[in-house]
Design an enzyme around this catalytic site. Structure first.
Site, PDB file in Angstrom:
ATOM      1  N   MET A 148      -5.958  -4.746  -0.321  1.00 23.00           N
ATOM      2  CA  MET A 148      -5.528  -3.658  -1.214  1.00 23.00           C
ATOM      3  C   MET A 148      -6.670  -4.847  -2.483  1.00 23.00           C
ATOM      4  O   MET A 148      -5.468  -4.277  -3.471  1.00 23.00           O
ATOM      5  CB  MET A 148      -4.384  -2.755  -1.168  1.00 23.00           C
TER       6      MET A 148
ATOM      7  N   LYS B 154      -2.873   8.654   2.002  1.00 29.84           N
ATOM      8  CA  LYS B 154      -2.927   8.180   0.885  1.00 29.84           C
ATOM      9  C   LYS B 154      -4.102   7.803   0.188  1.00 29.84           C
ATOM     10  O   LYS B 154      -4.656   6.578   0.965  1.00 29.84           O
ATOM     11  CB  LYS B 154      -1.390   7.344   0.558  1.00 29.84           C
TER      12      LYS B 154
ATOM     13  N   ASP C 163      -3.969   8.776   8.857  1.00 32.43           N
ATOM     14  CA  ASP C 163      -4.614   8.067   7.757  1.00 32.43           C
ATOM     15  C   ASP C 163      -5.670   8.714   7.224  1.00 32.43           C
ATOM     16  O   ASP C 163      -6.442   8.731   7.885  1.00 32.43           O
ATOM     17  CB  ASP C 163      -3.952   6.653   7.412  1.00 32.43           C
TER      18      ASP C 163
HETATM   19  N1  SAH Z   1      -2.445  -1.036   8.176  1.00 32.19           N
HETATM   20  C1  SAH Z   1      -3.438  -1.487   7.754  1.00 32.19           C
HETATM   21  C2  SAH Z   1      -3.735  -1.744   6.579  1.00 32.19           C
HETATM   22  C3  SAH Z   1      -3.549  -1.040   5.256  1.00 32.19           C
HETATM   23  S1  SAH Z   1      -3.376  -1.611   3.848  1.00 32.19           S
HETATM   24  C4  SAH Z   1      -4.312  -3.195   8.515  1.00 32.19           C
HETATM   25  O1  SAH Z   1      -3.044  -3.433   9.594  1.00 32.19           O
HETATM   26  O2  SAH Z   1      -5.051  -2.988   8.498  1.00 32.19           O
HETATM   27  C5  SAH Z   1      -5.266  -0.939   3.393  1.00 32.19           C
HETATM   28  C6  SAH Z   1      -6.094  -1.674   3.658  1.00 32.19           C
HETATM   29  O3  SAH Z   1      -6.296  -2.464   4.713  1.00 32.19           O
HETATM   30  C7  SAH Z   1      -7.123  -2.044   2.360  1.00 32.19           C
HETATM   31  O4  SAH Z   1      -7.178  -1.426   1.467  1.00 32.19           O
HETATM   32  C8  SAH Z   1      -7.962  -2.869   2.385  1.00 32.19           C
HETATM   33  O5  SAH Z   1      -7.180  -3.795   1.948  1.00 32.19           O
HETATM   34  C9  SAH Z   1      -7.721  -3.199   4.630  1.00 32.19           C
HETATM   35  N2  SAH Z   1      -8.692  -2.499   5.156  1.00 32.19           N
HETATM   36  C10 SAH Z   1      -8.480  -1.268   6.378  1.00 32.19           C
HETATM   37  N3  SAH Z   1      -9.570  -0.916   7.196  1.00 32.19           N
HETATM   38  C11 SAH Z   1     -10.036  -2.257   6.769  1.00 32.19           C
HETATM   39  C12 SAH Z   1     -11.613  -1.831   6.878  1.00 32.19           C
HETATM   40  N4  SAH Z   1     -12.505  -1.577   7.883  1.00 32.19           N
HETATM   41  N5  SAH Z   1     -12.420  -2.912   6.622  1.00 32.19           N
HETATM   42  C13 SAH Z   1     -11.798  -3.988   5.394  1.00 32.19           C
HETATM   43  N6  SAH Z   1     -10.891  -3.354   4.593  1.00 32.19           N
HETATM   44  C14 SAH Z   1      -9.691  -2.933   5.586  1.00 32.19           C
END
Ligand code: SAH
Length: 264
Positions: free
Chosen positions: A183, A68, A46
């Site tokens: 998000m 995406k 991803d």
């Molecule tokens: N499966 C992922 C989330 C996917 S949705 C998880 O468990 O973390 C994607 C969202 O995750 C982003 O828009 C943001 O809000 C958050 N996110 C993922 N990685 C991040 C990071 N390193 N720093 C801040 N937000 C993050």
């Protein structure tokens, strides 16, 4: 792998392993995900699986981007699932690598359902989710005895690209002392307004943590009624996680401790 005293399961050809890559720092990859990266023939990753994590893959593993791009609806999801099935049927050891935890706002469940339907065997490897690890990396305890006994996780936009329908904003605003939003950046002003209309204090503290655990990590601390404009003014970029509630204020106190500790 001999120096790690763990029995890793064998990654058999024709299997899909769906693993969480954690929030970005490769040090936060689980040992199981690391083992999977060392074994996989192909890594389908991803946008949020960080390059540093991807670098842990076998040098000769194929790497396929299946991300995406933020905020858009995701018409390609069925294509991703189809591709996983195709690769598994071709006898590959397929690692589906997703940012954070594969089952937190990442459509991991949908991909697993597609694998079940296609009778492709799979395994799930949990990961450190941004809504937990990202807060810790910013010095914010997700729970604290004096402030909250509950936490709510939400997504700031649904598959449609809009703020999700069907949220009971008043219940969320008044019922959950700490709210962690994935998000959230695109619709932050709408979300903040709905929470305030739902009864949340306009001056409730908010932390926005961008690129949590990565070298470019930034933390913005603001208040609910000003958070959207503060984010715009700061130029902070996604990915970012938003935390709302009294635990945000603890960061200052923990920071002070850290500075005092690091002086010696
Ligand atoms: N499966 C992922 C989330 C996917 S949705 C998880 O468990 O973390 C994607 C969202 O995750 C982003 O828009 C943001 O809000 C958050 N996110 C993922 N990685 C991040 C990071 N390193 N720093 C801040 N937000 C993050």
């Amino acid at each position: 792998m001999k120096d790690i005293p763990i029995e890793f399961p064998a990654f058999e050809p024709g299997w899909v392993w769906l693993a969480g890559a954690g929030p970005g720092d490769p040090g936060l990859v689980t040992l199981h995900a690391w083992h999977a990266l060392r074994q996989a023939d192909v890594v389908v990753y991803d946008a949020l699986a960080s390059p540093a994590v991807l670098d842990l893959a076998r040098a000769d593993a194929a790497r396929e981007f299946a991300g995406k791009r933020g905020g858009k609806p995701s018409p390609r999801q069925p294509d991703i699932s189809r591709r996983l099935v195709e690769l598994a049927r071709a006898g590959k050891r397929v690692l589906r690598l997703k940012g954070g935890d594969p089952f937190v706002f990442g459509r991991g469940g949908e991909e697993c359902l597609a694998l079940v339907e296609a009778a492709v065997p799979f395994r799930i490897i949990p990961g450190v989710t941004a809504g937990i690890g990202g807060l810790a990396a910013a010095g914010i305890p997700l729970t604290f005895r004096d402030t909250n006994h509950t936490v709510t996780f939400m997504t700031g936009h649904a598959a449609s690209g809009e703020v999700p329908d069907g949220i009971d904003w008043a219940a969320l605003a008044t019922g959950s002392p700490v709210i962690v939003i994935y998000m959230a950046i695109k619709h932050l002003s709408v979300i903040a307004r709905k929470l305030i209309e739902g009864g949340r204090a306009a001056d409730d503290p908010v932390a926005v943590i961008s690129s949590a655990t990565l070298p470019g990590q930034q933390v913005l601390v603001t208040r609910l009624d000003r958070c959207a404009e503060a984010v715009t003014a700061s130029g902070l970029e996604p990915p970012a996680i938003v935390a709302i509630g009294p635990v945000v204020n603890l960061r200052r106190r923990l920071d002070g401790w850290r500075e005092a500790g690091s002086g010696s």
